[in-house]
Design an enzyme around this catalytic site. Structure first.
Site, mmCIF file in Angstrom:
data_model
loop_
_atom_site.group_PDB
_atom_site.id
_atom_site.type_symbol
_atom_site.label_atom_id
_atom_site.label_comp_id
_atom_site.label_asym_id
_atom_site.label_seq_id
_atom_site.Cartn_x
_atom_site.Cartn_y
_atom_site.Cartn_z
ATOM 1 C CG ASP A 34 19.411 -120.072 54.318
ATOM 2 O OD1 ASP A 34 19.870 -121.223 54.202
ATOM 3 O OD2 ASP A 34 18.455 -119.770 55.050
ATOM 4 N NE ARG A 115 12.126 -110.331 56.090
ATOM 5 C CZ ARG A 115 13.062 -110.285 57.026
ATOM 6 N NH1 ARG A 115 13.596 -109.113 57.364
ATOM 7 N NH2 ARG A 115 13.501 -111.371 57.605
ATOM 8 C CG ASP A 144 10.114 -112.712 56.856
ATOM 9 O OD1 ASP A 144 9.361 -111.814 57.270
ATOM 10 O OD2 ASP A 144 10.932 -113.295 57.580
ATOM 11 C CB SER A 196 15.908 -119.389 62.211
ATOM 12 O OG SER A 196 15.414 -118.406 61.339
HETATM 13 N N1 ARG Z 1 7.153 -114.667 62.998
HETATM 14 C C1 ARG Z 1 7.642 -113.333 62.772
HETATM 15 C C2 ARG Z 1 7.003 -112.762 61.547
HETATM 16 O O1 ARG Z 1 6.415 -113.442 60.781
HETATM 17 C C3 ARG Z 1 9.161 -113.286 62.722
HETATM 18 C C4 ARG Z 1 9.763 -113.843 61.489
HETATM 19 C C5 ARG Z 1 11.249 -113.842 61.529
HETATM 20 N N2 ARG Z 1 11.794 -114.011 60.194
HETATM 21 C C6 ARG Z 1 12.865 -114.740 59.937
HETATM 22 N N3 ARG Z 1 13.227 -114.817 58.683
HETATM 23 N N4 ARG Z 1 13.557 -115.374 60.854
HETATM 24 O O2 ARG Z 1 7.079 -111.577 61.357
#
Ligand code: ARG
Length: 423
Positions: A34, A115, A144, A196
């Site tokens: 990406d 993040r 995110d 992912s």
């Molecule tokens: N579900 C988790 C969260 O919202 C993990 C997210 C993982 N992020 C990703 N871009 N693969 O914190």
């Protein structure tokens, strides 16, 4: 929809960049498909310069020189790599430990904690490089994007944001085609759709593929970090975690810096198969999504911390803190790291954790981590009082019936009222 997202006047937030405003972009760059496609796409689409920023939060097995080289090769005018492990552990993971931070009964928030730091660094490096815009690779379906954009909008109202994945309407196939066309190397090949993944030193998540089928039990290949419990050693291992004022400071009696301690705990946990979580999660954007988490360090440190805290706290503190812990975890999960309530709560966390000093023994065995020993100079515990064997001192068993009569007074009265007509 596809057309609309590129035309002006569809801006849904003041911090989103209009095409004409984008001249120099700070791209949060992971080196994956990406963000690599994005690196090229931004240059073409906006005729803008791109500065790539890659943040090391302790993702295992990442080669940052390769990532940096790839960014330059794809035309970045600069490619920065920041080792933020220490800051992440000290300012984000440690507060989470003090708050026993778990969302949805199982998720230790590693991504949610990472993040706001990544976005804060994006702001710093955008300013350093004179960028007007920050770009990230989050989709419009996840948490995110909320965490990153809320952080940028809070810390740098002068900066704009673009989130190409949200608008470019390319699926994986189109992205691969775009990559081929533009000579972008694809990590791990293009044959199969990968999970992912997001990871850092506090845990790892996998999403996508069969994980989206709720009745599909985990395939073994998803576990790239933690040994599957059935393959873990037949001998259990006891590891002790020592805390000072709520901060883990030693493993098995050996004093360690926080980053090394978390990495070491993860290693031990991985060996014994602890920290596998198969989780259905309520995202802030309304979706319910399944995640597979591997959280070997958190699976040892969090229960050890919670146990020690309960030992040194009173019944009233212990009942109250759980509610604040849940609130803390929810704010952080929901992208509101910079919300003052979070720092207000931290003040309380600090006050409670001032007593959280001592050592907890955790027994690890084939996927389980269980508290087996406790030791603290601050334990609100007196073996002489608690013992079944004798009475005396401050605890008089003769006084108990009087206590029971008063303690149950209102309950007994109410019960009598409710049953009086029933004969
Ligand atoms: N579900 C988790 C969260 O919202 C993990 C997210 C993982 N992020 C990703 N871009 N693969 O914190």
């Amino acid at each position: 929809m596809a057309e609309q997202s590129r035309t002006p006047h569809t801006r849904t937030a003041s911090y989103l960049a209009e095409p004409g405003e984008v001249h120099r972009v700070l791209l949060l760059y992971s080196g994956g498909l990406d963000t690599s496609v994005m690196l090229k796409w931004i240059q073409d689409e906006y005729e803008a310069e791109v500065v790539a920023l890659t943040v090391n939060l302790g993702q295992p097995g990442e080669d940052y020189e390769v990532v940096q080289g790839k960014a330059i090769q794809l035309g970045a005018v600069a490619a920065e790599v920041v080792d933020a492990r220490e800051e992440f552990a000290r300012d984000f993971v440690v507060p989470a430990i003090k708050a026993n931070a778990i969302y949805g009964l199982a998720y230790p928030l590693f991504t949610a904690l990472g993040r706001p730091l990544i976005a804060k660094l994006a702001v710093e490096y955008a300013r350093k490089h004179g960028c007007d815009t920050i770009a990230h690779g989050c989709t419009g379906k996840g948490n995110d994007q909320v965490r990153i954009e809320a952080t940028v909008a809070t810390l740098a109202p002068e900066l704009k944001v673009i989130a190409p994945v949200r608008g470019w309407q390319m699926g994986r196939e189109e992205e691969i085609a775009y990559a081929r066309e533009h000579g972008i190397p694809i990590k791990g090949g293009a044959e199969h759709t990968p999970y992912s993944i997001d990871d850092n030193l506090w845990g790892r998540s996998s999403e996508g593929r069969w994980i989206e089928e709720l009745d599909h039990a985990p395939d073994d290949d998803v576990f790239q970090l933690v040994t599957r419990p059935e393959l873990a050693p037949d001998e259990p291992e006891v590891v002790t975690v020592t805390f000072e004022r709520g901060v883990p400071v030693a493993l098995d009696g050996e004093p360690l810096g926080i980053v090394e301690l978390l990495e070491r705990a993860a290693e031990i946990g991985c060996r014994h198969g602890v920290g596998i979580v198969d989780h259905i999660e309520d995202r802030i954007v309304g979706l319910k999504v399944r995640d597979i988490y591997e959280v070997p360090a958190a699976a040892i440190i969090l229960p050890a911390h919670a146990e020690l805290e309960r030992l040194v706290g009173t019944i009233h503190q212990n009942q109250f803190k759980g509610e604040l812990d849940r609130k803390w975890a929810y704010l952080v999960y929901a992208g509101l790291w910079w919300e003052p309530l979070r720092t207000d709560l931290d003040a309380y966390m600090e006050a409670v954790n001032a007593q959280v000093t001592g050592t907890i023994g955790m027994k690890l065995y084939k996927g389980m981590a269980r508290v087996v020993t406790r030791e603290s100079p601050n334990a609100v515990y007196d073996a002489a009082l608690s013992t079944f064997e004798t009475s005396g001192g401050l605890f008089s068993q003769q006084a108990s019936p009087g206590f029971i009569e008063l303690w149950s007074l209102q309950s007994r009265m109410a019960h009598r009222l409710r049953t009086r007509d029933e004969g």
